[in-house]
Design a protein around this motif. Sequence first.
Motif, PDB file in Angstrom:
ATOM      1  N   THR A 215      43.516  41.972  37.473  1.00 26.42           N
ATOM      2  CA  THR A 215      44.342  42.760  36.407  1.00 26.42           C
ATOM      3  C   THR A 215      45.710  42.370  36.434  1.00 26.42           C
ATOM      4  OG1 THR A 215      44.664  44.425  37.997  1.00 26.42           O
ATOM      5  CG2 THR A 215      42.692  44.814  36.468  1.00 26.42           C
ATOM      6  N   THR A 216      46.060  41.482  37.525  1.00 23.46           N
ATOM      7  CA  THR A 216      47.520  41.374  37.571  1.00 23.46           C
ATOM      8  C   THR A 216      47.942  40.163  36.764  1.00 23.46           C
ATOM      9  OG1 THR A 216      47.266  40.037  39.531  1.00 23.46           O
ATOM     10  CG2 THR A 216      47.614  42.631  39.694  1.00 23.46           C
ATOM     11  N   LEU A 217      49.261  39.567  36.630  1.00 22.76           N
ATOM     12  CA  LEU A 217      49.952  38.744  36.177  1.00 22.76           C
ATOM     13  C   LEU A 217      49.286  37.232  36.933  1.00 22.76           C
ATOM     14  CD1 LEU A 217      53.574  40.144  35.385  1.00 22.76           C
ATOM     15  CD2 LEU A 217      51.687  39.763  33.568  1.00 22.76           C
ATOM     16  N   TYR A 218      49.222  36.031  36.163  1.00 23.15           N
ATOM     17  CA  TYR A 218      49.231  34.898  36.527  1.00 23.15           C
ATOM     18  C   TYR A 218      47.749  34.906  37.449  1.00 23.15           C
ATOM     19  CZ  TYR A 218      54.121  35.036  35.925  1.00 23.15           C
ATOM     20  OH  TYR A 218      55.559  35.154  35.521  1.00 23.15           O
ATOM     21  N   TYR A 219      46.828  35.848  37.313  1.00 20.64           N
ATOM     22  CA  TYR A 219      45.436  35.733  37.961  1.00 20.64           C
ATOM     23  C   TYR A 219      44.660  34.449  37.238  1.00 20.64           C
ATOM     24  CZ  TYR A 219      40.662  36.559  38.491  1.00 20.64           C
ATOM     25  OH  TYR A 219      39.207  36.404  38.983  1.00 20.64           O
ATOM     26  N   SER A 220      44.048  33.587  38.328  1.00 21.66           N
ATOM     27  CA  SER A 220      43.446  32.608  37.706  1.00 21.66           C
ATOM     28  C   SER A 220      42.139  32.735  38.555  1.00 21.66           C
ATOM     29  CB  SER A 220      43.959  31.044  38.290  1.00 21.66           C
ATOM     30  OG  SER A 220      43.209  30.233  38.218  1.00 21.66           O
ATOM     31  N   SER A 221      40.899  32.284  37.654  1.00 22.38           N
ATOM     32  CA  SER A 221      39.678  32.456  38.156  1.00 22.38           C
ATOM     33  C   SER A 221      39.168  30.856  38.566  1.00 22.38           C
ATOM     34  CB  SER A 221      38.862  33.158  37.005  1.00 22.38           C
ATOM     35  OG  SER A 221      38.846  32.250  35.846  1.00 22.38           O
ATOM     36  N   ASP A 222      39.941  30.041  38.317  1.00 30.84           N
ATOM     37  CA  ASP A 222      39.557  28.747  38.544  1.00 30.84           C
ATOM     38  C   ASP A 222      39.867  28.213  40.122  1.00 30.84           C
ATOM     39  OD1 ASP A 222      38.983  26.043  38.600  1.00 30.84           O
ATOM     40  OD2 ASP A 222      40.964  25.504  37.720  1.00 30.84           O
TER      41      ASP A 222
END
Lengths: 278, 527
Positions: B332-339
């Motif tokens: 839910t936070t800024l700059y989260y990346s699922s890669d």
Amino acid sequence: MTFFKRYAQNYGALIGLAILVIVAVVALTAPLLFPVSPWQSVGDPLLSPSENPAFPFGTDMLGRDIAAGLAYGARVSLLIGIVSTAVAVVIGVSIGALAGFYGGRIDDILMRFTEFFQTIPAFAMAIVLVAIFNPNIVSITLAIAVVSWPPVARLVRGEFLSLRSREFVQAAVVIGQSGPRIMFTQILPNAISPIIVTASLMVATAILTESSLSFLGLGDRNMMSWGFMIGAARTMLREAWWMSFFPGVAILLTVLAINLIGEGLNDAMNPHLRGRKG
Amino acid sequence: MVVIDRRSMLTGAAGLILAGTVGAVAQETPVKGGVLNMIAQPEPPILMVGLNTQGPTLYVGGQIYQSLLTYGTDLKPLPSLAKSWVVAEDGLTYTFTLQDNVKWHDGKPFSADDVVFTADKFLRESHPRWRLIATTYVESITSPAPNQVVFKLKKPFSAFLHAFELSSFPIIPKHLYDNGTDYRTNPANQTPIGTGPFKLKEWKRGSYIHLVRNEDYWKPGQPYLDELYFRIIPDSASRAVAFEKGTVDVLRGGDVEGFEVRRLVKLKDVENTTSGWENYAPLVFMEMNQRTMPFSDKNVRKAIMHAIDREFIVKNIFFGLGKVATGPFASTTLYYSSDVPAYPFDMAKAKKLLADAKVNPADYSIRLMPLPYGAAWDRMAEYIKQQIAQLGFKIAITGVDAGGWSQKMSDFDFDLSFNFTYQYGDPALGVARHYLSNNIIKGTPYGNNEHYINPKVDELFNLAAGAVSQDVAAKAYAEAQKIIVDDVALGWLYEMQNVTIYRNKVKNLVKTGIGLNQYMDEVWIAK
């Protein structure tokens, strides 16, 4: 009448002995009955007892077999019960014997020391001891022993006080036997019956104390115990009754059995009661 | 799952409300009046949020004190005591314009001087997080006009606009604290004076904290509620009963045990939401001490990740109140990346990783120190112990109390333990601290206690924190996440989801990313 016949006249005591034998056999054979660790998830979480015949007592919130927990818990309960009682009896008999036999100032000092322990609530002191010395099976056993020896000491002191003035003891003094020798060979054998009866009841108390400590989360974190099982399951009583019910029954039956045995021993060993039922 | 479905519904609803604040507000018109009953658990030691940032202090104190900014559920800054703000192109000058007609609860006017005092003196001395930001980045704090505050930075800091939330930057009344006394022993701490919509009326220790409407509040016509009660109910089961009986209207995440949540959300006329924690986004992780074998070997850490079924933990131990974490940043936070590399539950792969790395698990005995926060955490420790034992390691649980845990973590005297921390919206504020090699410092359980060192990661985090453009920061953070997850710097377990349960007559309760710590000037109760 032999000792066992006298004991067998008390049916309660026989039932107690039968239950205890079953518990002891289960405890000894636990690794054969349940080769997988009781901490290991073996099935779906929260299976009720009727759901899967492989788990007649159900599973807990992590899918651990309650039956395996009961079997391994019996080991912990019996081990702690017996060892802590043995330690407490050794301490209690030593202090009580010295105080009762020598009397005078030694008696005063030792009895004040005993009273010091008796004035502190036993369970509270056990909690403090276990909390200070990180909870593990050794510290728990010792803590229970430390809080349960005072009644033994008082009992033994009373027996020694009364036996000390008997003629056979005075005879031993006259022929020049040493103090320790008189204590061990003359007085102790005659005081052994009440000690055995008290000790048998102390085993039951020790099992209860260990369960209470585990219930409060002060048990050995690496040993499955009945009190721990109830403590862990207590919050889910509404959803999964079996998780706390079966360990509770196990504690009840074991403690009851030991009390019945204590009663039976008392009947069988107390000369005043001999022939009461015959 | 009920909770998660409602979550997506409610985030949607919250978005609508935010978008609609300018025009037609909502379908329903707020009603004035009413008393809102809540629970402060445990009882806060003090209500002065500048000196204490524990949960209950912020919850109650958040109604009394206000900060310059607050943050939406999408973590965008929203006006609070600052009406508007301008960030200069070079990212070095931040100018805040303050709200008009703001008064302290004792009638004294609020001005830019209070903000300058708070930033330059009070918080610099008493608030560790602000002190770090202030000494590292801030060059000067000035007030060119009575309603303007200007922060000049030494170097750009991309997270700076996220540092003005209630727990990081509550505004303190200068006229009560700038008198030479020690802030911590100032008698004003006992009678908190803020600018918020509610004033402290009475605090009956052990029983309740009673707040009443601030008649001179700077938003005309608000707050809608007359009174707030924060009840003190020390026993968890009694708190659940108090909600069922209607003695309290709101249960905050953590007020009742997880298994009670499942029952209470099904009650009639009751709503629930997991929204309102986006800014804090607590993430639970395993700390594997990388100073010695076996955890100094990256393959061992990977094997451990594969050996743990994190779905099982969330579902069966934490009652579904969470979401499996993919890496260091909460989703839910800024700059989260699922890669990032994934670590699905796969026992065979875990064993193979150990075998390929020529690690013989039987050579190592591991001490597992559980987080002493209650039954669920103990169950998790038991579960993880059992999973790691299956790999062949010797592992034993060593129980500790809360003080012992903090002590051993701070002294790096552990093999394997658990922790969870807040992320505070921006990775530079809440995440980087666990991975920067210059943050391997004794004395806190919340630093880089696992001894993770990767110069490339240090470089990326510093690049992102100092970036002026969001794109540069996002790119650096995405790369850092990939490396950290591949290194298994920590064993991320799951993102906690705290459920707020409330009666549906309570409206506008959770609207921002700081949830119930948000001042409740727009909350109202339907008749």
